[in-house]
Design a protein around this motif. Sequence first.
Motif, PDB file in Angstrom:
ATOM      1  N   GLY A  22      60.587 -14.337  29.186  1.00 30.64           N
ATOM      2  CA  GLY A  22      59.023 -14.045  28.546  1.00 30.64           C
ATOM      3  C   GLY A  22      58.509 -13.263  29.411  1.00 30.64           C
ATOM      4  N   ALA A  23      58.558 -13.322  30.363  1.00 30.73           N
ATOM      5  CA  ALA A  23      57.778 -12.171  31.445  1.00 30.73           C
ATOM      6  C   ALA A  23      58.170 -10.975  31.034  1.00 30.73           C
ATOM      7  CB  ALA A  23      57.779 -12.592  32.790  1.00 30.73           C
ATOM      8  N   THR A  24      59.611 -10.803  30.996  1.00 26.60           N
ATOM      9  CA  THR A  24      60.041  -9.362  30.736  1.00 26.60           C
ATOM     10  C   THR A  24      59.672  -8.762  29.407  1.00 26.60           C
ATOM     11  OG1 THR A  24      61.938  -9.984  31.977  1.00 26.60           O
ATOM     12  CG2 THR A  24      62.385  -8.100  30.166  1.00 26.60           C
ATOM     13  N   LEU A  25      59.615  -9.574  28.352  1.00 25.73           N
ATOM     14  CA  LEU A  25      59.196  -9.092  26.996  1.00 25.73           C
ATOM     15  C   LEU A  25      57.722  -8.713  27.132  1.00 25.73           C
ATOM     16  CD1 LEU A  25      60.876 -11.395  24.615  1.00 25.73           C
ATOM     17  CD2 LEU A  25      61.366  -8.958  25.189  1.00 25.73           C
ATOM     18  N   LEU A  26      56.967  -9.300  27.744  1.00 29.43           N
ATOM     19  CA  LEU A  26      55.511  -9.108  27.866  1.00 29.43           C
ATOM     20  C   LEU A  26      55.301  -7.865  28.785  1.00 29.43           C
ATOM     21  CD1 LEU A  26      52.360 -10.018  27.800  1.00 29.43           C
ATOM     22  CD2 LEU A  26      52.810 -11.235  29.793  1.00 29.43           C
ATOM     23  N   LEU A  27      55.876  -7.683  29.760  1.00 32.94           N
ATOM     24  CA  LEU A  27      55.829  -6.523  30.751  1.00 32.94           C
ATOM     25  C   LEU A  27      56.407  -5.360  29.913  1.00 32.94           C
ATOM     26  CD1 LEU A  27      56.728  -8.079  34.100  1.00 32.94           C
ATOM     27  CD2 LEU A  27      54.544  -7.003  33.490  1.00 32.94           C
ATOM     28  N   TRP A  28      57.362  -5.656  28.905  1.00 29.75           N
ATOM     29  CA  TRP A  28      57.789  -4.199  28.121  1.00 29.75           C
ATOM     30  C   TRP A  28      56.962  -3.901  27.042  1.00 29.75           C
ATOM     31  CZ3 TRP A  28      63.941  -5.176  28.451  1.00 29.75           C
ATOM     32  CH2 TRP A  28      64.471  -4.821  29.670  1.00 29.75           C
ATOM     33  N   TRP A  29      56.435  -4.932  26.550  1.00 30.91           N
ATOM     34  CA  TRP A  29      55.606  -4.787  25.349  1.00 30.91           C
ATOM     35  C   TRP A  29      54.417  -4.328  25.208  1.00 30.91           C
ATOM     36  CZ3 TRP A  29      57.112  -3.702  20.528  1.00 30.91           C
ATOM     37  CH2 TRP A  29      58.042  -3.818  19.729  1.00 30.91           C
ATOM     38  N   LEU A  30      53.724  -4.710  26.233  1.00 32.02           N
ATOM     39  CA  LEU A  30      52.265  -4.372  26.663  1.00 32.02           C
ATOM     40  C   LEU A  30      52.045  -2.946  26.630  1.00 32.02           C
ATOM     41  CD1 LEU A  30      49.594  -6.086  26.903  1.00 32.02           C
ATOM     42  CD2 LEU A  30      49.735  -6.192  29.404  1.00 32.02           C
ATOM     43  N   PRO A  31      52.724  -2.233  27.526  1.00 39.96           N
ATOM     44  CA  PRO A  31      52.457  -0.747  27.520  1.00 39.96           C
ATOM     45  C   PRO A  31      52.617  -0.133  26.006  1.00 39.96           C
ATOM     46  CG  PRO A  31      53.775  -1.380  29.505  1.00 39.96           C
ATOM     47  CD  PRO A  31      53.744  -2.463  28.345  1.00 39.96           C
ATOM     48  N   ILE A  32      53.468  -0.657  25.227  1.00 38.14           N
ATOM     49  CA  ILE A  32      53.779  -0.197  23.912  1.00 38.14           C
ATOM     50  C   ILE A  32      52.362  -0.277  23.273  1.00 38.14           C
ATOM     51  CG2 ILE A  32      55.119  -0.263  21.939  1.00 38.14           C
ATOM     52  CD1 ILE A  32      57.682  -0.871  23.539  1.00 38.14           C
ATOM     53  N   LEU A  33      51.994  -1.615  23.201  1.00 40.28           N
ATOM     54  CA  LEU A  33      50.987  -1.780  22.257  1.00 40.28           C
ATOM     55  C   LEU A  33      49.667  -1.157  22.873  1.00 40.28           C
ATOM     56  CD1 LEU A  33      51.574  -5.714  22.232  1.00 40.28           C
ATOM     57  CD2 LEU A  33      51.903  -4.014  20.399  1.00 40.28           C
ATOM     58  N   VAL A  34      49.550  -0.746  23.991  1.00 42.55           N
ATOM     59  CA  VAL A  34      48.441   0.022  24.641  1.00 42.55           C
ATOM     60  C   VAL A  34      48.668   1.494  24.116  1.00 42.55           C
ATOM     61  CG1 VAL A  34      47.228   0.846  26.578  1.00 42.55           C
ATOM     62  CG2 VAL A  34      47.796  -1.374  26.474  1.00 42.55           C
ATOM     63  N   ALA A  35      49.819   2.100  24.329  1.00 42.49           N
ATOM     64  CA  ALA A  35      50.182   3.458  24.242  1.00 42.49           C
ATOM     65  C   ALA A  35      50.164   3.828  22.688  1.00 42.49           C
ATOM     66  CB  ALA A  35      51.430   3.795  24.896  1.00 42.49           C
ATOM     67  N   VAL A  36      50.596   3.375  21.852  1.00 45.38           N
ATOM     68  CA  VAL A  36      50.629   3.762  20.553  1.00 45.38           C
ATOM     69  C   VAL A  36      49.543   4.003  20.033  1.00 45.38           C
ATOM     70  CG1 VAL A  36      51.387   2.964  18.103  1.00 45.38           C
ATOM     71  CG2 VAL A  36      52.968   2.512  20.117  1.00 45.38           C
ATOM     72  N   PRO A  37      48.576   3.261  19.991  1.00 43.76           N
ATOM     73  CA  PRO A  37      47.173   3.708  19.362  1.00 43.76           C
ATOM     74  C   PRO A  37      46.473   4.897  20.096  1.00 43.76           C
ATOM     75  CG  PRO A  37      47.124   1.184  19.615  1.00 43.76           C
ATOM     76  CD  PRO A  37      48.377   1.828  20.459  1.00 43.76           C
ATOM     77  N   SER A  38      46.791   4.875  21.502  1.00 41.11           N
ATOM     78  CA  SER A  38      46.467   5.876  22.259  1.00 41.11           C
ATOM     79  C   SER A  38      46.554   7.349  21.928  1.00 41.11           C
ATOM     80  CB  SER A  38      46.495   5.716  23.737  1.00 41.11           C
ATOM     81  OG  SER A  38      45.947   6.806  24.423  1.00 41.11           O
TER      82      SER A  38
END
Length: 367
Positions: free
Chosen positions: A292-308
């Motif tokens: 669960g921590a792995t998925l959070l750490l991998w997905w969180l930057p994507i969710l921030v970067a895509v809109p930016s």
Amino acid sequence: MASTGDPLARRYRRLLCCYPRAYRQERGDELVALLLDTAPPGRTRPRLREAVDLIRNGMRCRLGRPASRTLVAWAMLAAIVCGLFSAALSARVAWETARPLPGRAETGAIFRTVLPDREPDEIDTSPTFFGYYTQPLDLQALDNLLLGDGGEYQQTATSAWAAGPPPAPPEQTVAVAQRRLRESGWHLDGVTVQASDGCADKFCAIFVPVTYSTVEARRGDTLLSVSVNSRPEPESPYLSINLRRTTPPLVLPAAIGGGLLGALAGWLVLGWASRRTEAPHPARAVVKVLFGATLLLWWLPILVAVPSVASHHRAEPHPQWHPLWEWLGQPTFSLFFLVGSVSALLGLALATLPRRDADRVSTLASG
């Protein structure tokens, strides 16, 4: 047992490879026999619906835990993010198939096309397509790259410029550059003009308008950017050019192929770990937390970067899109990816621990 010489049976067995090995060994012959019994005479290939059902059910079977309602969703998230990272890595490798960046002679010739009768004051070349502060990435830069400075890993360019006071108004310089570029076979993508206030003296007591005009053009696999400054600082360039390569044709198929393989690997690895940690496993809860921590750490930057990155693309013209890894927040948030990878490896290591029921069986057998 179904005949191995039957082409329909062979094709059914190939589809059964989607199931775990233990399942095939236990129920493979029975399932193939059932499929053959329900097939009409003369059929040599499975129906499309049968093939899809076997693949879907086989991939679900690899996850184990049939009573779980959320496991498929977690597996899809893991497969997608693994596919995205694999696609980005494959795209970066495929970039090495591009032609080298223009050298000094080619850059000087293009500069003279843009600005006739003037030699460049300086020409900078780069040995790599992507660099950290324009330099090749090395081990000494890894600490800064991981600690928040990864955004400086960008596409490099060969650049040239002319310094001193502008010999003509910027509008005239831009018009001459456009005309000469068209005559030389360049395709113009457009001109952007940005205005700001500059200091008229060293005390900034008076402000004057300053414009930055940029001409984007392309010819073959070369991208050209011409920038004209209406009021450059002393010894600063009033005109500069940057030459880059377009995205190589191999990047897209490499990204698609790498992404599909990465997604499949992510699903299979998660499925293996899920089956390994079914109760009673001593580290079942810890492994779930780690993944669960792995998925959070991998997905969180994507969710921030895509809109930016999407907002950045809308705000400024781009001859080509930013590379895939920047949309994934890499290497800006590479520390998140690294910590997530360590968490995933630790979870896989714990998943290899023997189950408690296996320990009891071995104890009874030895007694």
